[in-house]
Design an enzyme around this catalytic site. Structure first.
Site, short mmCIF file in Angstrom:
data_model
loop_
_atom_site.label_atom_id
_atom_site.label_comp_id
_atom_site.label_asym_id
_atom_site.label_seq_id
_atom_site.Cartn_x
_atom_site.Cartn_y
_atom_site.Cartn_z
N CYS A 140 0.83 -1.20 0.00
CA CYS A 140 0.00 0.00 0.00
C CYS A 140 0.87 1.25 0.00
CB CYS A 140 -0.91 -0.03 1.23
SG CYS A 140 -1.91 1.45 1.38
N CYS A 154 -0.36 4.11 2.16
CA CYS A 154 -0.18 3.92 3.60
C CYS A 154 1.28 4.14 3.99
CB CYS A 154 -0.54 2.49 4.03
SG CYS A 154 -2.04 1.84 3.33
N ASP A 155 2.19 3.61 3.21
CA ASP A 155 3.60 3.54 3.65
C ASP A 155 4.56 4.42 2.86
OD1 ASP A 155 2.78 1.59 5.45
OD2 ASP A 155 3.03 -0.02 3.99
#
Ligand code: NAP
Length: 303
Positions: free
Chosen positions: A131, A134-135
């Site tokens: 992701c 997300c990261d």
């Protein structure tokens, strides 16, 4: 006793909830996590949902959810453990309760597929991610690689290029699968390098990702790339554990149901990414939600 239990609160489940409430169908939506929205919540920018150009995926999910809540949707947050689908009254069994219902709509979506490269599991969370939104922030001014050639891989590469020093996009063929508008945006970026016809054989590093071994499929030559992060975007697999073996599925595990979202099991319907179909988009998931409720109404009232 419910008329309908919807399992999953991504775009398909929430659209179904909205249609069900408007049809005055007594329904419950069961979600496994606090954050509704399915895969879309991890999408940085959604640019193909009509009327919402460029909306953040998280914000779009919130809008779907607020819409359902405004109509009075009833949610519970509890992973479903199993289903009993035989007979007119079905049972949805969670960790704490057993719910009875006349129909079930499976809208459990799909999840990211693993690459299967050596070192991938060991380094997951230590530089291997599924992701980018997300990261991605952990890799500011660093070098990353995205694996895949679909919409998600290209979106991820574009997103990462905003903060990373350099992004490699590694694709197993010589042509991207992603939609043309995304490809055009990608080709304009100076800090993205595409490595064609290549696969990642190994992700290595002691405490965190240090590099990858890439094999060119045309000449079989391998090379090392020193990178800080790997973003795997090689497609999805269905979240079908609950209904595996209970309904008809295709060879990849997706539930076989037509556009009307009816499975062959009476009272069991499937909508969104879990359904075997050609195009998995937010708009096709929400459309499934509407079609499913139309079918469920006919089933409930013998129309
Ligand atoms: P996808 O379209 O299935 O693409 C997967 C990519 O990964 C393909 O390029 C495939 O290569 C490659 N791949 C698969 N297995 C591989 C392996 N083992 N090693 C290396 N490469 C591998 O999947 P996706 O990009 O995750 O998208 C999933 C669905 O969500 C799609 O239907 C997409 O259109 C949709 N989506 C929708 C939106 C939206 O509605 N806004 C946004 C993003 C995605 P090949 O090309 O050679 O098969």
């Amino acid at each position: 006793m419910y008329d309908l239990i919807i399992i999953g609160s991504g775009p398909a489940g929430l659209a179904a909830g909205i249609y069900a409430l408007r049809a005055r169908i007594n329904c419950l939506i069961i979600e496994k996590e606090a954050m509704s929205g399915g895969q879309v919540i991890n999408t940085y920018e959604v640019d193909n949902y009509p009327g919402m150009p460029g909306i953040n995926g998280f914000d779009l999910s919130i809008k779907f959810r607020e819409h359902a809540e405004k109509l009075g949707a009833q949610f519970i947050m509890e992973p479903v453990k199993s289903l009993e689908i035989d007979g007119d009254i079905k049972k949805v069994i969670t960790q704490k309760d057993t719910f009875e219902t006349k129909t079930i709509l499976i809208a459990t979506g799909a999840q990211w597929k693993k690459l299967g490269a050596k070192g991938e599991d060991k380094l997951q969370g230590m530089g291997v991610s599924y992701c980018a939104t997300c990261d991605g922030a952990f890799f500011r001014n660093k070098v990353t690689a995205v694996i895949g050639g679909g919409d998600v891989a290209v979106e991820d590469a574009i997103f990462l290029a905003r903060g990373c020093k350099k992004v490699y996009l590694i694709h197993r063929r010589d042509e991207l699968r992603a939609t043309k508008i995304l490809q055009e945006a990608l080709y304009k970026l100076d800090n993205v390098e595409i490595i064609w016809d290549s696969v990642v054989e190994e992700i290595y590093g002691e405490e965190k990702v240090e590099g990858i071994v890439v094999r060119n499929r045309l000449n079989n030559e391998t090379s090392n790339l020193e990178i800080d992060g790997v973003f795997v975007a090689v497609g999805t697999i269905p979240n079908s554990k609950l209904i595996d073996g209970k309904v008809e599925q295709d060879s990849h595990g997706y539930v076989i149901a037509g556009e009307n979202c009816k499975t062959k099991e009476p009272g069991i319907f499937a909508a969104g990414d879990i359904r075997s179909k050609e195009l998995r988009q937010i708009i096709t998931a929400t459309s499934d939600g509407a079609n499913a409720i139309y079918s469920i109404e006919k089933y409930l009232y013998n129309l």
